[in-house]
Design an enzyme around this catalytic site. Sequence first.
Site, PDB file in Angstrom:
ATOM      1  N   GLY B  47       0.861  -1.181   0.000  1.00 38.57           N
ATOM      2  CA  GLY B  47       0.000   0.000   0.000  1.00 38.57           C
ATOM      3  C   GLY B  47       0.894   1.226   0.000  1.00 38.57           C
ATOM      4  O   GLY B  47       1.774   1.351   0.852  1.00 38.57           O
ATOM      5  N   ALA B  48       0.666   2.133  -0.953  1.00 34.88           N
ATOM      6  CA  ALA B  48       1.599   3.240  -1.151  1.00 34.88           C
ATOM      7  C   ALA B  48       1.893   4.020   0.139  1.00 34.88           C
ATOM      8  O   ALA B  48       3.065   4.158   0.530  1.00 34.88           O
ATOM      9  CB  ALA B  48       1.087   4.148  -2.266  1.00 34.88           C
ATOM     10  N   ARG B  89      10.555  -2.091  -4.610  1.00 35.10           N
ATOM     11  CA  ARG B  89       9.406  -2.038  -5.534  1.00 35.10           C
ATOM     12  C   ARG B  89       9.424  -0.684  -6.249  1.00 35.10           C
ATOM     13  O   ARG B  89       9.618   0.351  -5.602  1.00 35.10           O
ATOM     14  CB  ARG B  89       8.079  -2.240  -4.787  1.00 35.10           C
ATOM     15  N   GLN B 196      -5.713  -9.059  -2.880  1.00 39.88           N
ATOM     16  CA  GLN B 196      -5.756  -8.100  -1.763  1.00 39.88           C
ATOM     17  C   GLN B 196      -7.187  -7.645  -1.473  1.00 39.88           C
ATOM     18  O   GLN B 196      -7.508  -7.313  -0.342  1.00 39.88           O
ATOM     19  CB  GLN B 196      -4.905  -6.854  -2.071  1.00 39.88           C
ATOM     20  N   ASP B 237      -1.011   4.484  -6.563  1.00 41.66           N
ATOM     21  CA  ASP B 237       0.379   4.268  -6.177  1.00 41.66           C
ATOM     22  C   ASP B 237       1.271   5.421  -6.622  1.00 41.66           C
ATOM     23  O   ASP B 237       2.293   5.692  -5.992  1.00 41.66           O
ATOM     24  CB  ASP B 237       0.884   2.941  -6.739  1.00 41.66           C
ATOM     25  N   ASN B 247      -2.281   2.606 -10.439  1.00 39.58           N
ATOM     26  CA  ASN B 247      -2.812   1.886  -9.280  1.00 39.58           C
ATOM     27  C   ASN B 247      -2.808   0.402  -9.624  1.00 39.58           C
ATOM     28  O   ASN B 247      -2.459  -0.006 -10.738  1.00 39.58           O
ATOM     29  CB  ASN B 247      -4.221   2.382  -8.927  1.00 39.58           C
ATOM     30  N   LYS B 248      -3.166  -0.400  -8.662  1.00 36.73           N
ATOM     31  CA  LYS B 248      -3.213  -1.858  -8.822  1.00 36.73           C
ATOM     32  C   LYS B 248      -3.843  -2.242 -10.157  1.00 36.73           C
ATOM     33  O   LYS B 248      -4.830  -1.655 -10.586  1.00 36.73           O
ATOM     34  CB  LYS B 248      -4.035  -2.430  -7.660  1.00 36.73           C
TER      35      LYS B 248
END
Lengths: 346, 346
Positions: B47-48, B89, B196, B237, B247-248
């Site tokens: 999670g950012a 990451r 998630q 993110d 984002n995801k």
Amino acid sequence: MKITTIEWKNNAIKIIDQTKLPGKLEYLYIKDIKTLWHAIKVLKVRGAPALGAAAALGVFLALKNSKAVNFHEFKSELDKVISYIGSSRPTARNLFWGLERIRTVVLSNKTKPVSGLKKLIFEEAHKIIREDMISCRNIGRFGAKLVKKGYTILTVCNAGMLATIDYGTALGVIYRSQEEKKKIKVYACETRPLLQGARLTTWELSRKGIDVTLICDNMAATLMQQGKIDMVIAGADRIAANGDAANKIGTYSLAVLSRHHKIPFYIAAPKSTFDLSIKSGKYIPIEERDPGEIKELFFKEAMALPEVKVYNPAFDVTPHSLITAIISDKGIIKAPYQSNIKKILK
Amino acid sequence: MKITTIEWKNNAIKIIDQTKLPGKLEYLYIKDIKTLWHAIKVLKVRGAPALGAAAALGVFLALKNSKAVNFHEFKSELDKVISYIGSSRPTARNLFWGLERIRTVVLSNKTKPVSGLKKLIFEEAHKIIREDMISCRNIGRFGAKLVKKGYTILTVCNAGMLATIDYGTALGVIYRSQEEKKKIKVYACETRPLLQGARLTTWELSRKGIDVTLICDNMAATLMQQGKIDMVIAGADRIAANGDAANKIGTYSLAVLSRHHKIPFYIAAPKSTFDLSIKSGKYIPIEERDPGEIKELFFKEAMALPEVKVYNPAFDVTPHSLITAIISDKGIIKAPYQSNIKKILK
């Protein structure tokens, strides 16, 4: 090695147990109708055209040892078994179409002895099997005309040899394109929750030496955004008179994404998948399945707490307005669908 | 019981091991930087915003026992650890932002002794933590103004307390709406491949008594088609200067589907997620992850043959044109994004 999804052998219905793929290629010999019903329910055998054949063979399996002494008794047993098999899964048109084909043959031969009726049922089931093999090849031949050299094709679920007798509908187009040396590439959506795309489609495409890449369903949009997809082809479980098509959940999503990215979106299906008694997609019954398929990761481990609610529709409906064309075994059908479906399938 | 995703405790970084949820709520005390790097890599902490805090605490963890005798030596160790943590990451902006905050504090205090620098790093990391808690509440407060009574909200991945210190960005809006008694319902996309949404979002929402239903990612379109979704909120993110948001994976798909169905699509993120040095989404680095995440179903069972290729991008980029508004901790940002982002975040 030649593989057949479903056939009559050793006095039983022989199927590939598709829940064991890709780990094991395992055959089952189904010798009673309850086992067949369960095999359909848990998707050991699946795919609309394959279900048509399974249903027809199922009637023979159930009635081959019938002790009925006259048409009336036999007909009553037939009605029971047709209704029983029909209760396994609600969405795929071919299942009911296969059952109706058998019923019609029996009803048209009321004067035959019971032994003769059994023989007719056996023959009709095999006619369905032979016709399906021809249908798939026709779909492949018509569909491949839409595929240009070097195309990258996205597909969902499994509309291949494992969903039919041995060639496939959407994947039939891919096989034919490969035979025509078009150097195609394929992206297969894994197709949650039961992963038919990962487990079945990549299995059968790699067996045939086709360049296939597996993605999660939520990655399709990104490939389209990157300009990597030239066309989308999906199968169908039931197509209404107006061209609305029910298919594996996630198909509608791909149709919307295709429209946004100006990518042609095709449905490939034989005549037997069309249900002209149904006016539009909104009347197609949509199966909802066990929440455990989503929550428990193949019933092996909890992915959400027991109290969490789940919505698990097995199919969705793509409105005809999002379908570039339907690739049928009788030819390519384009809008206006209502009239062209009637014309081409007549 | 009050849960904190990440904190400094017992001379270690204490985190919830998010790979164990929802089965077990298990804490880890991370005492060395390699363990932290690995925990970030395998998403034990993710999670950012949480990664911003983890990175900052990570620098303290790595340097608290530094034997450096002067600024020059300390600075050289600092650069090394920042670059090491940054290699875990690539996509989440907050990770680099947290590291830069620490670097800036050190560089602004060149005359301080090494012990003083260590203390400043510790304090800055805790400032980041405190600020994040406030940011999330502000996002919740601004975002809840967009939520009408009885709304059904769709979300993806986890942008909740588990992705931040304790309240969440996208889920912060949901928590605040619940506090305001808006009787909302939530659909959570499971978010393949690492689930998630299933494992974390439904866990934390049910803990708070929020009505949540889990779906597979490919079912979102169907819910929209049925008119069941009033708004979509996702986290981010990294957001570029023009409002494009990484984002995801799956977020872009939802944005396109929302546009088609005329459903508002929101991104919720704090100022620390914005990267104004990046002109547009196309320059955001997108992490690609291990094919095993898709092929092997949590590395437990093969879902595709070993020779099958996999494409596994962890994130996608939603162009600003598909975003109805960005819910930031400084206020709601609408188009034109380029100028409004500058104005509101100044």
